[in-house]
Design a protein around this motif. Structure first.
Motif, short mmCIF file in Angstrom:
data_model
loop_
_atom_site.label_atom_id
_atom_site.label_comp_id
_atom_site.label_asym_id
_atom_site.label_seq_id
_atom_site.Cartn_x
_atom_site.Cartn_y
_atom_site.Cartn_z
N ARG A 1 -22.51 -66.75 5.08
CA ARG A 1 -22.83 -67.99 5.80
C ARG A 1 -23.93 -68.76 5.08
O ARG A 1 -23.89 -69.99 5.00
CB ARG A 1 -23.27 -67.66 7.23
CG ARG A 1 -22.13 -67.37 8.19
CD ARG A 1 -22.59 -67.43 9.64
NE ARG A 1 -21.47 -67.52 10.55
CZ ARG A 1 -21.47 -68.21 11.67
NH1 ARG A 1 -22.56 -68.86 12.05
NH2 ARG A 1 -20.40 -68.26 12.46
N ILE B 1 -27.18 -68.39 11.13
CA ILE B 1 -26.89 -67.85 9.80
C ILE B 1 -27.09 -66.33 9.83
O ILE B 1 -28.21 -65.83 9.68
CB ILE B 1 -27.79 -68.50 8.72
CG1 ILE B 1 -27.77 -70.02 8.85
CG2 ILE B 1 -27.33 -68.06 7.34
CD1 ILE B 1 -26.40 -70.64 8.67
N ARG C 1 -16.01 -66.28 7.93
CA ARG C 1 -16.48 -67.22 6.92
C ARG C 1 -15.68 -68.50 6.95
O ARG C 1 -16.23 -69.61 6.88
CB ARG C 1 -16.38 -66.56 5.54
CG ARG C 1 -16.95 -67.38 4.39
CD ARG C 1 -16.79 -66.62 3.08
NE ARG C 1 -17.51 -67.29 1.99
CZ ARG C 1 -17.03 -68.27 1.27
NH1 ARG C 1 -15.80 -68.72 1.53
NH2 ARG C 1 -17.74 -68.82 0.31
N PHE D 1 -16.66 -70.50 9.99
CA PHE D 1 -17.95 -71.17 9.82
C PHE D 1 -17.82 -72.36 8.87
O PHE D 1 -18.44 -73.41 9.09
CB PHE D 1 -18.98 -70.17 9.29
CG PHE D 1 -20.37 -70.73 9.16
CD1 PHE D 1 -21.06 -71.19 10.26
CD2 PHE D 1 -20.99 -70.81 7.92
CE1 PHE D 1 -22.34 -71.71 10.14
CE2 PHE D 1 -22.26 -71.33 7.78
CZ PHE D 1 -22.94 -71.78 8.91
#
Length: 526
Positions: A292, A287, A193, A196
């Protein structure tokens, strides 16, 4: 001594049962080290209230492990991956909604009650077994109990010490491993996470706003067909049924002088969470999880919705599954969002499916597309091939009779209840094939009636279905059919591996659904 060995055997069986989701059955191991440790410890404890309380606490903990295992089994069955509590806890509401929509609210509540009663019974059984161990006498019994404790402690230590220390053969720690896996999954998901988020921050100013000038004046319609994966075309259990409808669509398209190109792209997930596929295609980002997706909604990332709005299109989302507020829709910036409550459907719901695909296509054409003077960019989420895949309706030849959907009342209550159908996996698979065939026939009929030189119709699967349909380790590919009266609109996709006709020439691909936005930019953008 006999009681000790018997209870140890039962505890060992209970702990080994925690491995069933991982191996789709009992695994190769014979000894659960936690069972040896618990049986030995309780056999050495004195009988009394304090020991009974400890046994009750152990029973509650085992009940919690059982509940975790059931959730893990559900994730593996529906999403083709292990449970990740860090990512999956927000899905509890969606699971409940699906159950309530498939078997009615009382049925869903009853199923939940039965699950909790079963879990409680398993925990009570473990506690009762443990509470019967203390108080025994005898040197031999004490020696066996001590040996069990030593085996449990030493085996658990070596099992989790890494490759430097050899493990006991055929021994495992099912409960401890289950908990440690969740910590590991959560740690990895948190790291992913953060990575991203950093990627989004880096790309914040690197994705320029794009006008798709090559599609100016063209209606671009993306129809996501629920659970339409490559298994529907390449698995011999489904391809005869689905393939026959696909061939018929191809013949009708050719007779209507329409051009079709077909390819395969990979979806970011399996079995569910269709909104992840939608956001992947629209944003051009991969995704794969709810985490995300939520991060994406915190950015100002351009998407295809904005691209088409800048090109002069009216952007519309037709979402018959949306029955509550949809923050994601506002984030995308659609000019109009039509959820279930925004469409004047007067027909019945069909289990979880709020309205059949044929009504959705008809409503879109008459109430959205024909009512708009500007070209339309539309995202349509189709539901008829969503689990539980019953009932499967016939396709109406007279589209003019659809109207407000009251014509579908003649099939209200038709088909057997999902809870009956799902007792037979083979019949579930047959129902899946028939529902996808229906979705393709309806989409093909719409294409033949309403596609011309000023239309680019994109029919794409959102993800592969659950593993009860695909089997273990499924391929993430989904078919993509492009339909237009103008072959020039399809030509760029042929350069990316698509082929003419309704059948893809391959089952596997390296191209993800996130590439679609780049393809449109390269072919039609400025």
């Amino acid at each position: 001594m006999l009681r000790l060995l018997l209870i140890f055997g039962l505890l060992n069986l209970l702990f080994l049962a925690l491995e069933i989701p991982r191996y789709a059955g009992f695994g190769p191991n014979w000894l659960a080290l936690e069972a040896a440790l618990l049986a030995g410890l309780f056999a050495l404890l004195p009988a009394g209230r304090r020991t009974a309380r400890i046994a009750a606490l152990a029973g509650w903990l085992f009940a919690a492990l059982t509940l975790l295992v059931l959730a893990d089994a559900l994730a593996r069955l529906s999403l083709s991956r292990p449970l990740n509590l860090y990512l999956d806890y927000p899905l509890a509401r969606s699971v409940y909604d699906l159950a309530a929509g498939s078997v009615s609210l009382p049925g869903a509540l009853l199923a939940m009650l039965l699950v909790f009663l079963a879990v409680g019974a398993v925990g009570l059984l473990a506690a009762r077994l443990l509470v019967r161990l203390p108080g025994g006498r005898g040197t031999a019994r004490t020696g066996v109990a001590t040996a069990l404790v030593l085996v449990g402690v030493a085996g658990t230590t070596t099992f989790h010490a890494g490759e430097a220390v050899p493990n006991l053969p055929r021994a495992i720690t099912p409960g401890i491993t289950l908990v440690l896996d969740q910590f590991r999954f959560g740690r990895d998901a948190r790291s992913e996470r953060l990575a991203f988020k950093a990627e989004l921050d880096r790309e914040r100013n690197d994705d320029p706003e794009t006008r798709l000038e090559g599609l100016a004046g063209i209606d671009v319609i993306i129809g996501f067909i629920e659970s339409y994966g490559v298994s529907a075309l390449f698995d011999e259990r489904y391809s005869p049924v689905v393939g026959a409808r696909l061939d018929a669509f191809g013949q009708r398209a050719e007779a209507s002088r329409l051009h079709v190109a077909t390819g395969v792209v990979n979806a970011p997930m399996f079995g569910g969470q269709s909104w992840l596929a939608h956001s992947t295609l629209l944003s051009g980002l991969w995704i794969t999880s709810q985490a995300r997706y939520e991060l994406l909604l915190e950015t100002e990332r351009p998407t295809l919705v904005g691209d088409f709005a800048r090109t002069g299109h009216r952007t519309v989302a037709v979402m018959p599954a949306i029955v509550r507020s949809w923050p994601g829709g506002r984030w995308y910036g659609f000019d109009e969002i039509r959820g279930a409550g925004d469409m004047p459907y007067a027909g019945p719901e069909f289990n979880w499916v709020t309205m059949p695909d044929q009504f959705v296509w008809s409503h879109f054409e008459h109430a959205v597309r024909r009512a708009e003077e500007r070209p339309v960019f539309a995202k349509i989420a189709l539901l008829s091939s969503h689990a539980p895949w019953v009932p499967v309706l016939p396709v109406l030849d007279d589209w003019d009779a659809i109207g407000d959907g009251s014509v579908f009342r003649q099939w209200e209550g038709s088909g057997e209840p999902p809870e009956v159908l799902w007792l037979d996996p083979d019949r579930v698979r047959q129902a899946y094939a028939e529902s996808v065939a229906y979705a393709l026939e309806v989409a093909g009929a719409y294409a033949v009636r309403h596609t011309d030189e000023r239309t680019l119709l994109i029919l794409i699967g959102d993800h592969q279905p659950a593993s009860i349909i695909t089997g273990p380790n499924p391929n993430p590919g989904v078919p993509v059919h492009l339909v237009s009266g103008d072959p020039a609109l399809l030509e760029p996709f042929l350069q990316h591996g698509f082929v003419p006709g309704v059948w893809p020439d391959r089952e596997f691909t390296e191209a993800g659904m996130d590439r679609f936005r780049d393809w449109l930019h390269d072919a039609f953008g400025r």
